[in-house]
Design an enzyme around this catalytic site. Structure first.
Site, PDB file in Angstrom:
ATOM      1  N   CYS A   7      -3.456 -39.262 -18.118  1.00 44.81           N
ATOM      2  CA  CYS A   7      -2.797 -39.428 -18.399  1.00 44.81           C
ATOM      3  C   CYS A   7      -2.942 -39.064 -20.052  1.00 44.81           C
ATOM      4  CB  CYS A   7      -3.371 -40.943 -18.968  1.00 44.81           C
ATOM      5  SG  CYS A   7      -1.658 -42.283 -20.096  1.00 44.81           S
TER       6      CYS A   7
ATOM      7  N   GLU B 265      -7.488 -44.111 -11.171  1.00 51.75           N
ATOM      8  CA  GLU B 265      -8.764 -45.168 -10.959  1.00 51.75           C
ATOM      9  C   GLU B 265      -8.711 -46.467 -10.348  1.00 51.75           C
ATOM     10  OE1 GLU B 265      -7.693 -43.937 -13.717  1.00 51.75           O
ATOM     11  OE2 GLU B 265      -7.717 -44.923 -15.701  1.00 51.75           O
TER      12      GLU B 265
ATOM     13  N   HIS C 105      -2.693 -43.136 -13.297  1.00 49.79           N
ATOM     14  CA  HIS C 105      -4.350 -43.343 -13.955  1.00 49.79           C
ATOM     15  C   HIS C 105      -4.654 -44.198 -12.061  1.00 49.79           C
ATOM     16  CE1 HIS C 105      -5.149 -44.414 -18.029  1.00 49.79           C
ATOM     17  NE2 HIS C 105      -3.888 -44.610 -17.937  1.00 49.79           N
TER      18      HIS C 105
HETATM   19  N1  GLN Z   1      -2.079 -42.174 -25.492  1.00 47.62           N
HETATM   20  C1  GLN Z   1      -1.085 -41.871 -24.885  1.00 47.62           C
HETATM   21  C2  GLN Z   1       0.043 -42.304 -24.218  1.00 47.62           C
HETATM   22  O1  GLN Z   1       0.509 -43.670 -25.064  1.00 47.62           O
HETATM   23  C3  GLN Z   1      -1.796 -42.219 -23.479  1.00 47.62           C
HETATM   24  C4  GLN Z   1      -2.469 -42.797 -22.898  1.00 47.62           C
HETATM   25  C5  GLN Z   1      -2.852 -43.015 -21.832  1.00 47.62           C
HETATM   26  O2  GLN Z   1      -4.101 -42.317 -21.525  1.00 47.62           O
HETATM   27  N2  GLN Z   1      -3.445 -44.374 -21.577  1.00 47.62           N
HETATM   28  O3  GLN Z   1       0.816 -42.036 -23.736  1.00 47.62           O
END
Ligand code: GLN
Length: 550
Positions: free
Chosen positions: A388, A524, A522
């Site tokens: 992310c 995970e 994600h």
């Molecule tokens: N802050 C970034 C976004 O909102 C990444 C979010 C995250 O890593 N879950 O896109």
């Protein structure tokens, strides 16, 4: 084995917080599955937030995202990992959500002029949530967050008390998880805290049927008898839950103590004489006796707060098990890498790492340090996994260095001349367009939950997954700006996974590097002890190769 209406197990906690109610519920759920029963796990959280989405993971632990897009308590992660049953929005209910529903009804006039009260209106709503959205489960295990005695928890305890009367006590079991501490000074295990906690519970009208007692050593017969006497249960209903080396050992520990049999006996249900727990034993053995070890540097804003990265740590454990290696996570505070002359210790952590991981995150703290760690992994050819935010920063880093876009940045951290990563204003969700603008509420407004990702054939991503379409869970507001795709591709960064309409970039891989991946989702959240996530197993495999190189 299914039944028309499920049996309910309510799990409360006493004495202290952090006893691991979520794990207990998850492990018991897994044991009941081993007997051939269908289970569902849910959590009632007494706090007033409508969901966990706006809560800081550094205070409350990770925000676990379900496939249907709910931002939930991290215990739902334990439930999914242990039972493989996909959690849903309806499986995590907070006081905030209960009150939201009650107040909406009040505004609509549904209460017909009546006075709206905790009993019955709030408790009725809690009971509605407890019984809602079930299918053909044999058991619904409901964990009550917090500790007995908390003010916020009272309406929930009252609701589960009523629920037992309504559904019938033969279909409801109250399990109380408590602590039996050992006092070094007197050399004794103490039962008094449990006595008090059960007294409190009985004062509310709940007589626990089973006491599950966390302890660091076996509880002698005499102390069990004492607990039984003072807590009004029979001695066989006092079940020790001794500390485990790994969480994956808990189902076997419960089995040894006969917790599953006691639960089934309570309901008058048959169990298997020897439920198969072999796969659990194999996981525990692999964790206990790894054939080697790799170091993964985890570069974050705050480090050392294991709960904030719960699923990530578990995913690394799962892929370690798959390769029979231990994965040692080395926490690295990104800000330590930001000084002109970064602390020797921080650099040493990177130098000893067989893989570098930048996890998800929000806000601009530690960004420069994270980018330095990414540059280190890229130039030294150390395996890199960016999740992310870790993908977004990797794209910015590559844009600045390899693609020569000096002003590349993400608008999350302020305006920039080349917004390589920008606010996502619209995307497709189940065939309809979702739109957002910068001033929107913070709660529940991200791109959340499971979305399909189409993988380009012939890429490393497609080799790793062995599939051309996957479904992964998301929680983000920003995305890679497609306007820069060609320039990034020329620099060696290829977007090998995209949303089915091609508009959103999901996976980035760098050519000329042994293992450099960024993913917008994600992974995970989908890793299980018996089904480790392919991206993580591939990352750990690359780390093992790296270990042999160093
Ligand atoms: N802050 C970034 C976004 O909102 C990444 C979010 C995250 O890593 N879950 O896109």
């Amino acid at each position: 084995m299914s039944s028309a209406s499920p049996r309910y197990l309510f799990i409360t906690g006493g004495v202290v917080s952090s006893l691991g109610k979520g794990l207990s519920a998850a492990a018991l759920g897994a044991l009941l599955q081993a007997h051939g029963y269908r289970v569902r796990l849910r959590k009632l959280d007494p706090y007033l937030n409508v969901d966990a989405g706006t809560m800081s993971p550094y205070q409350h632990g990770e925000v676990y995202v379900t496939d249907d897009g709910a931002e939930t308590d991290l215990d739902l992660g334990h439930y999914e990992r242990f039972t493989g049953v996909e959690a849903r929005q309806s499986d995590n209910v907070t006081s905030g959500r209960v009150y939201e529903r009650v107040l909406a009804r009040e505004r609509r006039g549904d209460y017909l002029g009546g006075t709206v009260q905790v009993i019955p209106h709030v408790t009725d709503t809690i009971k509605e949530f407890i019984g809602a959205d079930t299918e053909d489960e044999d058991f619904v295990l409901v964990e009550i967050g917090g500790t007995v005695g908390d003010i916020e928890g009272l309406p929930f305890l009252e609701a589960i008390r009523q629920f037992g009367n309504e559904v019938g006590r033969s279909r409801v079991l109250y399990l109380h998880l408590t602590l039996v501490p050992y006092l070094e000074a007197v050399g004794e295990q103490k039962t008094k805290p449990t006595q008090h906690s059960v007294k409190e519970l009985r004062g509310i009208g709940i007589q626990p049927d089973l006491l599950l007692c966390r302890c660091d050593r076996p509880i002698p017969e005499s102390e069990r008898a004492k607990l039984a006497l003072f807590c009004n249960v029979d001695p066989g209903s006092v079940v020790p839950a001794i500390d485990a080396d790994t969480v994956y050992e808990v189902p076997a520990i419960y089995r040894r103590e006969g917790l599953d049999t006691k639960v089934l006996d309570y309901f008058g249900l048959p169990g298997k004489p020897a439920p198969d727990l072999d796969r659990w034993h194999r996981v525990v053995e692999a964790i206990r006796l790894p054939a080697g070890e790799v170091n993964i540097a985890m570069v974050g804003k705050y480090t050392g707060l294991q709960d904030a990265y719960k699923s990530l740590i578990e995913a690394l454990v799962h892929s370690g098990v798959a390769h029979q290696v231990g994965v040692r996570v080395q926490w690295l505070d990104a800000e330590l890498l930001e000084q002109d002359d970064p602390a020797g210790e921080a650099i040493a952590t990177l130098q000893q790492a067989h893989g570098v991981l930048v996890p998800g995150g929000f806000g601009d703290r530690g960004i420069t340090g994270k980018m330095r760690a990414i540059e280190f992994a890229r130039t030294r050819k150390v395996p890199y996994l960016g999740i992310c935010l870790g993908l977004q920063l990797a794209v910015v880093e590559v844009a600045r260095t390899l693609a020569g876009i000096r002003e590349a940045g993400s608008t999350e951290f302020g305006a920039c001349a080349d917004p390589i990563v920008g606010l996502m204003t619209e995307w497709l969700h189940a065939g309809t367009v979702e739109t957002r603008s910068p001033g929107d509420n913070l709660g529940g407004t991200m791109r959340l939950g499971g979305y399909d990702c189409v993988i380009d054939p012939g890429t490393r991503a497609s080799e790793i997954y062995g599939l051309d379409r996957v479904r992964e869970r998301h929680r983000h507001r920003y995305e890679v700006n497609p306007a820069y795709e060609d320039r990034l591709r020329e620099a060696g960064l290829r977007f090998s996974g995209k949303s089915p309409d091609g508009a959103l970039f999901e996976i980035a891989e760098l050519s000329g590097h042994p293992w450099f991946f960024g993913v917008q989702f994600h992974p995970e959240l989908r890793s299980r002890p018996f089904a480790p996530h392919p991206l993580f197993t591939s990352f750990i495999e690359a780390a093992i190769r790296q270990e042999r190189l160093i």
